[in-house]
Design a protein around this motif. Structure first.
Motif, short mmCIF file in Angstrom:
data_model
loop_
_atom_site.label_atom_id
_atom_site.label_comp_id
_atom_site.label_asym_id
_atom_site.label_seq_id
_atom_site.Cartn_x
_atom_site.Cartn_y
_atom_site.Cartn_z
N SER A 1 76.85 42.72 -27.94
CA SER A 1 77.09 41.76 -29.03
C SER A 1 75.91 41.65 -29.96
CB SER A 1 77.38 40.38 -28.43
OG SER A 1 76.22 39.86 -27.77
N GLY A 2 74.81 42.34 -29.62
CA GLY A 2 73.60 42.21 -30.43
C GLY A 2 72.77 41.00 -30.07
N ARG B 1 68.70 46.01 -29.48
CA ARG B 1 68.85 47.10 -30.46
C ARG B 1 68.16 48.34 -29.93
NH1 ARG B 1 65.46 48.66 -34.38
NH2 ARG B 1 64.20 46.76 -34.13
N ILE B 2 68.84 49.48 -30.03
CA ILE B 2 68.27 50.78 -29.69
C ILE B 2 68.31 51.62 -30.97
CG2 ILE B 2 68.45 52.85 -28.28
CD1 ILE B 2 69.87 51.09 -26.18
N GLY B 3 67.16 51.82 -31.57
CA GLY B 3 67.15 52.44 -32.89
C GLY B 3 67.88 51.53 -33.86
N VAL C 1 64.14 55.39 -28.93
CA VAL C 1 64.06 56.63 -28.15
C VAL C 1 63.18 57.59 -28.95
CG1 VAL C 1 65.32 58.55 -27.15
CG2 VAL C 1 66.32 56.26 -27.12
N VAL C 2 62.03 57.94 -28.40
CA VAL C 2 61.04 58.70 -29.17
C VAL C 2 61.08 60.19 -28.82
CG1 VAL C 2 59.53 56.70 -29.39
CG2 VAL C 2 59.24 58.24 -27.44
N GLY C 3 60.39 60.96 -29.65
CA GLY C 3 60.37 62.40 -29.45
C GLY C 3 59.42 62.85 -28.35
N VAL C 4 58.44 62.01 -28.01
CA VAL C 4 57.52 62.35 -26.93
C VAL C 4 58.28 62.37 -25.61
CG1 VAL C 4 55.42 61.67 -25.71
CG2 VAL C 4 55.61 61.27 -28.17
N ARG C 5 58.17 63.44 -24.86
CA ARG C 5 58.91 63.58 -23.61
C ARG C 5 58.05 63.21 -22.40
NH1 ARG C 5 64.17 65.87 -24.26
NH2 ARG C 5 64.58 65.55 -26.47
N ARG C 6 58.71 62.70 -21.37
CA ARG C 6 58.04 62.40 -20.10
C ARG C 6 57.71 63.70 -19.42
NH1 ARG C 6 55.19 60.62 -16.40
NH2 ARG C 6 55.57 58.70 -15.24
N ALA C 7 56.50 63.81 -18.92
CA ALA C 7 56.10 65.03 -18.20
C ALA C 7 56.97 65.22 -16.97
CB ALA C 7 54.63 64.94 -17.80
N ALA C 8 57.25 66.46 -16.64
CA ALA C 8 58.06 66.76 -15.47
C ALA C 8 57.35 66.30 -14.20
CB ALA C 8 58.34 68.26 -15.39
N PRO C 9 58.11 65.79 -13.22
CA PRO C 9 57.50 65.31 -11.97
C PRO C 9 56.65 66.34 -11.26
CG PRO C 9 59.80 64.65 -12.10
CD PRO C 9 59.57 65.61 -13.22
N ASP C 10 57.00 67.63 -11.41
CA ASP C 10 56.22 68.66 -10.73
C ASP C 10 55.00 69.09 -11.55
OD1 ASP C 10 57.66 69.90 -12.71
OD2 ASP C 10 58.48 71.49 -11.45
N PRO D 1 70.77 58.45 -23.35
CA PRO D 1 70.66 57.50 -24.46
C PRO D 1 71.99 56.87 -24.84
CG PRO D 1 69.31 59.42 -24.91
CD PRO D 1 70.09 59.74 -23.67
N GLU D 2 73.08 57.66 -24.79
CA GLU D 2 74.38 57.10 -25.16
C GLU D 2 74.86 56.06 -24.16
OE1 GLU D 2 75.15 61.44 -23.72
OE2 GLU D 2 73.62 60.34 -24.87
N ASP D 3 74.41 56.17 -22.90
CA ASP D 3 74.76 55.15 -21.91
C ASP D 3 74.14 53.81 -22.28
OD1 ASP D 3 76.18 56.96 -20.25
OD2 ASP D 3 74.29 57.63 -19.35
N LEU D 4 72.94 53.85 -22.80
CA LEU D 4 72.28 52.62 -23.24
C LEU D 4 72.97 52.05 -24.48
CD1 LEU D 4 68.50 53.56 -22.83
CD2 LEU D 4 70.02 52.47 -21.18
N GLU D 5 73.31 52.93 -25.41
CA GLU D 5 73.94 52.47 -26.65
C GLU D 5 75.32 51.87 -26.40
OE1 GLU D 5 73.94 55.93 -29.09
OE2 GLU D 5 71.79 55.80 -29.57
N GLU D 6 76.01 52.36 -25.36
CA GLU D 6 77.36 51.88 -25.06
C GLU D 6 77.37 50.77 -24.01
OE1 GLU D 6 79.31 55.46 -23.86
OE2 GLU D 6 79.14 56.39 -25.87
#
Length: 306
Positions: free
Chosen positions: A278-279, A270-272, A148-157, A247-252
């Motif tokens: 189970s890996g 693996r996420i980060g 999960v990177v620091g670059v953000r997706r541009a807003a749809p508008d 992100p926590e939904d993906l990790e869990e």
């Protein structure tokens, strides 16, 4: 000649392909494109890709040099010219051996330097055909890592996410950050911290047997493979929904996977620094990929190590 460039209808080796330094696709990313792959030497889901190409051009007010029929004809010519013996790759997945990667690009053209689209003349049409290089076969057996990177997706508008354009700098920087972290793919969040998509993929989470992927309203591209996965899930009776993910939904999650034209369906283990489930690649991901492979044709899949 495995790699061939079709520039405005002229077939060329890569070193001979030239466009103007004043082309707006080069100067401003003022272009639209599609990536198509082959199975058995035939373009897969070509009509869906070309429909999206037309949509992207319409959203930009860009008039392509070729109409749909001409694009299909030029793709066929370019594919035929690119047939040849490829260098062997012992790491390639069996469904990628001998196949082709196609990139179809339409630019607004060249003209006087300036942002005004009306300055453009002579739109450019381009098709590149080259041997397909997908993830190594171990990606399906062992899974891949994402960051999960620091670059953000541009807003749809701000930037229309439904248009597939040549303006890719945010994705380039996202991949740079992911590679520095040792990850295969970058996942971008929106301004509120919700998961949107990968730099060149859509993302899915599996929990309790239910598959979830962010909705189009999250500001994502409507991936062709994403749509196929949702369709295949329905045919298999696998519960699937479009809903926000954090992100926590993906990790869990029990399983996570990413999709794209070249990747098909690749398990994420693996996420980060966090292992997913189970890996190891999970059963729902494997089931969906096997079903996808049957749609695409050829070898069904690779088993994860036990």
């Amino acid at each position: 000649m495995p790699t061939v460039v079709n520039l405005d209808g002229v077939l060329l080796p890569p070193a001979a392909a030239r466009i103007s330094v004043f082309d707006r696709g080069f100067l401003y990313g003022d272009s639209v494109y599609e990536v198509v792959r082959t199975y058995g030497g035939r373009p897969f889901e070509l009509h869906a890709h070309l429909a999206r190409l037309r949509h992207s051009a319409a959203r930009l007010g860009l008039s392509p040099r070729w109409d749909g029929a001409r694009v299909e004809a030029e793709i066929a010519r370019t594919l035929e010219a690119s047939r040849g013996e490829d260098a062997p790759d012992p790491e390639a997945a069996p469904w990628n051996v001998g196949e082709r990667y196609l990139r179809v690009v339409m630019t607004r053209g060249a003209g006087e330097i300036g942002l005004d689209p009306a300055l453009a003349v002579d739109p450019v049409a381009l098709v590149i055909a080259q041997p397909l290089v997908g993830p190594p076969r171990r990606a399906w057996r062992e899974g891949v890592g994402v960051a999960v990177v620091g670059v953000r997706r541009a807003a749809p508008d701000a930037v229309d996410p439904s248009a597939k354009t040549g303006a890719h700098l945010p994705h380039v920087l996202a991949v740079r950050e992911a590679r520095a972290a040792g990850a295969h793919e970058a996942l971008l969040l929106d301004a509120r911290g919700a998961v949107t998509e990968g730099s060149s993929s859509n993302v899915f989470a599996v929990r309790g047997g239910r598959v979830t992927t962010p909705p189009l309203a999250a500001g994502i591209l409507e991936g062709v493979t994403r749509g196929l996965v949702l369709r295949v899930a329905g045919e298999l009776g696998v519960a699937a929904e479009e809903a926000p993910l954090r992100p926590e939904d993906l990790e869990e999650a029990d399983e996570v996977f990413i999709t794209s034209t070249v990747r098909e369906i690749v398990p994420v283990t693996r996420i980060g620094d966090v292992a997913v489930g189970s890996g190891r690649p999970g059963p729902v991901t494997a089931r969906l990929h096997h079903a996808f492979r049957r749609v695409a044709g050829g070898p069904v899949g690779l088993e994860a190590p036990r």
